[in-house]
Design a protein around this motif. Structure first.
Motif, mmCIF file in Angstrom:
data_model
loop_
_atom_site.group_PDB
_atom_site.id
_atom_site.type_symbol
_atom_site.label_atom_id
_atom_site.label_comp_id
_atom_site.label_asym_id
_atom_site.label_seq_id
_atom_site.Cartn_x
_atom_site.Cartn_y
_atom_site.Cartn_z
ATOM 1 N N LEU A 32 0.832 -1.200 0.000
ATOM 2 C CA LEU A 32 0.000 0.000 0.000
ATOM 3 C C LEU A 32 0.869 1.253 0.000
ATOM 4 N N VAL A 33 0.415 2.256 -0.737
ATOM 5 C CA VAL A 33 1.062 3.573 -0.687
ATOM 6 C C VAL A 33 0.077 4.630 -0.197
ATOM 7 N N GLY A 34 -1.171 4.222 0.062
ATOM 8 C CA GLY A 34 -2.169 5.150 0.579
ATOM 9 C C GLY A 34 -3.458 4.402 0.860
ATOM 10 N N SER A 35 -4.296 4.990 1.751
ATOM 11 C CA SER A 35 -5.577 4.368 2.062
ATOM 12 C C SER A 35 -6.487 5.395 2.717
ATOM 13 N N ALA A 56 -10.070 -6.983 2.475
ATOM 14 C CA ALA A 56 -11.314 -6.927 1.704
ATOM 15 C C ALA A 56 -12.507 -6.694 2.634
ATOM 16 N N ALA A 57 -12.511 -7.310 3.798
ATOM 17 C CA ALA A 57 -13.617 -7.118 4.735
ATOM 18 C C ALA A 57 -13.678 -5.674 5.216
ATOM 19 N N ALA A 58 -12.516 -5.063 5.458
ATOM 20 C CA ALA A 58 -12.508 -3.668 5.887
ATOM 21 C C ALA A 58 -13.041 -2.750 4.784
ATOM 22 N N GLY A 115 -16.360 9.830 3.540
ATOM 23 C CA GLY A 115 -15.885 9.445 2.217
ATOM 24 C C GLY A 115 -15.776 7.939 2.061
ATOM 25 N N CYS A 116 -15.749 7.479 0.834
ATOM 26 C CA CYS A 116 -15.659 6.036 0.561
ATOM 27 C C CYS A 116 -14.316 5.487 1.042
ATOM 28 N N ARG A 117 -14.299 4.205 1.361
ATOM 29 C CA ARG A 117 -13.056 3.543 1.737
ATOM 30 C C ARG A 117 -12.270 3.180 0.477
ATOM 31 N N ILE A 130 -5.796 2.036 -7.732
ATOM 32 C CA ILE A 130 -6.661 2.540 -6.660
ATOM 33 C C ILE A 130 -7.937 1.704 -6.656
ATOM 34 N N LEU A 131 -8.277 1.155 -5.499
ATOM 35 C CA LEU A 131 -9.501 0.371 -5.338
ATOM 36 C C LEU A 131 -10.358 1.076 -4.296
ATOM 37 N N ALA A 132 -11.592 1.412 -4.649
ATOM 38 C CA ALA A 132 -12.512 2.046 -3.710
ATOM 39 C C ALA A 132 -13.840 1.311 -3.743
ATOM 40 N N THR A 133 -14.515 1.251 -2.591
ATOM 41 C CA THR A 133 -15.862 0.672 -2.542
ATOM 42 C C THR A 133 -16.866 1.820 -2.450
#
Length: 580
Positions: A32-35, A56-58, A115-117, A130-133
């Motif tokens: 990871l470089v950001g979250s 993934a659960a988070a 904001g979205c995770r 970048i992956l966002a839910t």
């Protein structure tokens, strides 16, 4: 910097790919470089206790809480890649880029606790994912309208601020790029391009100079494509799809592409609109008993040169009519690429592919007419393949010399309207056309230069004086070898009954010469076309060279170009100077 956005529904599956070895073991050190949670999000690449399932659960926590109110495709996935020539960015810089992008598309605005995770994964030097839910803290969906445009705009700002290569902003008229899955499949089956790209080129070529809808579909089938029509209950054709033979999905069904998914201007309504502007008709045969002077491919290229010169004057006029001329030029370049000699085929094919981007913009011309260019394209297609030697080769060089200047005129036209991608495509097209021109012009120009050096001293001095008097000072560099071919053209035109000075003046004022890399070469081809001289001096002719104009006085002003006729683009060539 190129952002590519997709949607999906499997958070765990995407994380498994991002943290996995990749399709060809190209992933190295994924982390990871950001979250959304700063440094506290689980990172399976750095923390041995963290797992993909836990991460993934988070990310999916709010998706689970929203239940049926969550979007079916709740995964927002954006890959961001730098240019190969850019420096390698640090993890901190990539993290900043990720935060700016999720803010720009309204997924996680800066300072918004709801904001979205999201997470940003780096597994290579030159890009991140970048992956966002897409469920907010209040369990509502984020408004991510126009996210692709917003991401592109933010990347343009980031490029400037971080000193990266600045790409040209688009206007939404570009053809859709192949997906990663299409590229992987093409590589797997040994294709050099994806079926989407092959079909795009084939449909575009089938449209070049087509006179009717029926002819267009016939050409598609003759090119070996599978064609399927979509009909209304009344039986009227509403649209079409095409497929490559042998290109099938996992159910063994053909993979069909609608024309509109290949390019915005290849939908059936847009094709009908182009055809309705006026049918393309090839240059008619001469009157019975009058033989053609040169081969059909050579005559077709001479006609096309005249039509292209007029298109250049319309582009230089800097009005909206240029948009229609660009469409016609695109068809003309496609036609030349399909029928070109082997030596120039690769560069011309590249020119046709590149200029395709320059044919579309949001500018629409009222009452514009591209029939002359479409007729010229049709004439070239109907004349068949050209030889790389003799008059065929010479007229190919003549046409390419003009098309280079047309491409540069297109670049100026687009630049004046802020069309950065189209202007860049036009300039790149000019480079491909110049390369093809050099290949086509080498032999005929060498012969012409030898003829110029063979002139008697008095004759050569007289024509040199004519050239110096007519050429702008900036185009004169003394007695250069490049003047040999021009002097030979003037001498041969004089033998055919023309006034050299008047003819040279007419060639000069046809249009600007400032963008020409070799002014004498450009004038050689213009003079040979205007005077109806052979484009290749050694080319055989079925009839003696006819005099197409009478001599004019040296001071007589040269005529400006006029629009070519829609059915015979060479009409201006048939004008004669007034008899004295």
């Amino acid at each position: 910097m190129v952002p590519k956005i997709r949607r999906g529904s499997n958070t765990r599956g995407l994380l498994a790919y991002l943290y996995g070895p990749g399709k060809r073991d190209e992933h190295t050190d994924p982390h990871l470089v950001g979250s959304w949670d700063g440094d506290f999000a689980p990172d399976p690449g750095r923390d041995p206790q963290a797992t993909l399932t836990r991460l993934a659960a988070a990310l999916d926590l709010r998706v689970k809480q929203a239940g049926s109110q969550a979007p079916a495709e709740h995964v927002w996935h954006c890959s961001v890649r730098t240019d190969p020539g850019d420096r390698h960015l640090t993890d901190t810089e990539w993290g900043t880029i990720a935060r700016r992008l999720v803010h720009a598309v309204n997924l996680a605005p800066e300072g918004d606790p709801d904001g979205c995770r999201w997470v940003a994964v780096r597994h290579a030097d030159d890009h991140i994912h970048i992956l966002a839910t897409m469920v907010k803290g209040d369990l509502r969906r984020p408004r991510v309208n126009y996210d692709k445009k917003k991401a592109q705009a933010e990347c343009r700002l980031i490029e400037k601020e971080m000193g990266l290569r600045q790409l040209n902003p688009g206007d939404g008229t570009a053809a859709k790029k192949p997906t990663s899955a299409e590229w992987f499949k093409a590589e797997r089956v040994g294709r050099t391009e994806t079926p989407r790209e092959t079909l795009h080129a084939a449909v575009r070529q089938a449209m070049a100079g087509a006179a009717s809808e029926e002819e267009f579909f016939t050409r598609l089938r003759e090119a070996g494509l599978r064609v399927k029509m979509r009909h209304a209950p009344s039986g009227d054709v509403l649209g079409y799809t095409v497929a490559l033979p042998g290109d099938r999905n996992k159910e063994a069904a053909p993979i069909w592409f609608a024309g509109s998914t290949l390019a915005p201007d290849l939908s059936l309504p847009k094709i009908r609109q182009r055809l309705a502007a006026g049918p393309a008709t090839a240059d008619p045969d001469p009157a019975p008993g009058t033989p053609r002077r040169w081969s059909p491919p050579a005559n077709a290229r001479r006609n096309a040169t005249q039509a292209a010169e007029y298109a250049a004057t319309r582009l230089d006029a800097d009005d909206d009519e240029g948009s229609a001329q660009l469409v016609g030029i695109g068809e003309l370049v496609d036609a030349v690429a399909q029928t070109s000699p082997v030596g120039t085929r690769a560069e011309l094919a590249a020119a046709a592919r590149t200029f395709e981007r320059a044919t579309r913009s949001h500018v629409r011309a009222e009452g514009s007419d591209s029939r002359a260019l479409r007729s010229a394209a049709r004439g070239i297609i109907q004349a068949g393949g050209a030889l790389g030697r003799g008059e065929d080769g010479g007229t190919t060089a003549m046409l390419l010399s003009t098309l280079v200047l047309v491409a540069l005129a297109a670049a100026r036209w687009h630049s004046a309207r802020g069309h950065a991608q189209q202007a860049a495509a036009s300039r790149q097209t000019a480079q491909h056309l110049r390369a093809a021109y050099r290949q086509a012009a080498t032999t005929p120009l060498q012969t012409m230069r030898e003829q110029g050096r063979a002139l008697t001293d008095p004759e050569r001095r007289r024509h040199d004086a004519t050239i110096r008097a007519a050429l702008p000072t900036t185009a004169q560099t003394g007695h250069e070898p490049t003047w040999d071919a021009l002097a030979a053209a003037l001498a041969q035109a004089e033998q055919a009954g023309h006034d050299p000075q008047a003819l040279l003046n007419e060639a000069i004022v046809l249009r600007e010469l400032a963008t020409a890399q070799d002014v004498p070469d450009v004038l050689v081809w213009r003079i040979r076309r205007l005077a109806k001289l052979p484009a290749h001096p050694d080319a055989p002719r079925s009839t003696p060279l006819a005099t197409s104009r009478t001599k004019t006085s040296p001071g007589q002003p040269a005529a400006r170009p006029t629009p070519p006729a829609t059915t015979r683009p060479t009409a201006p060539e048939q004008r004669r100077a007034p008899r004295r």
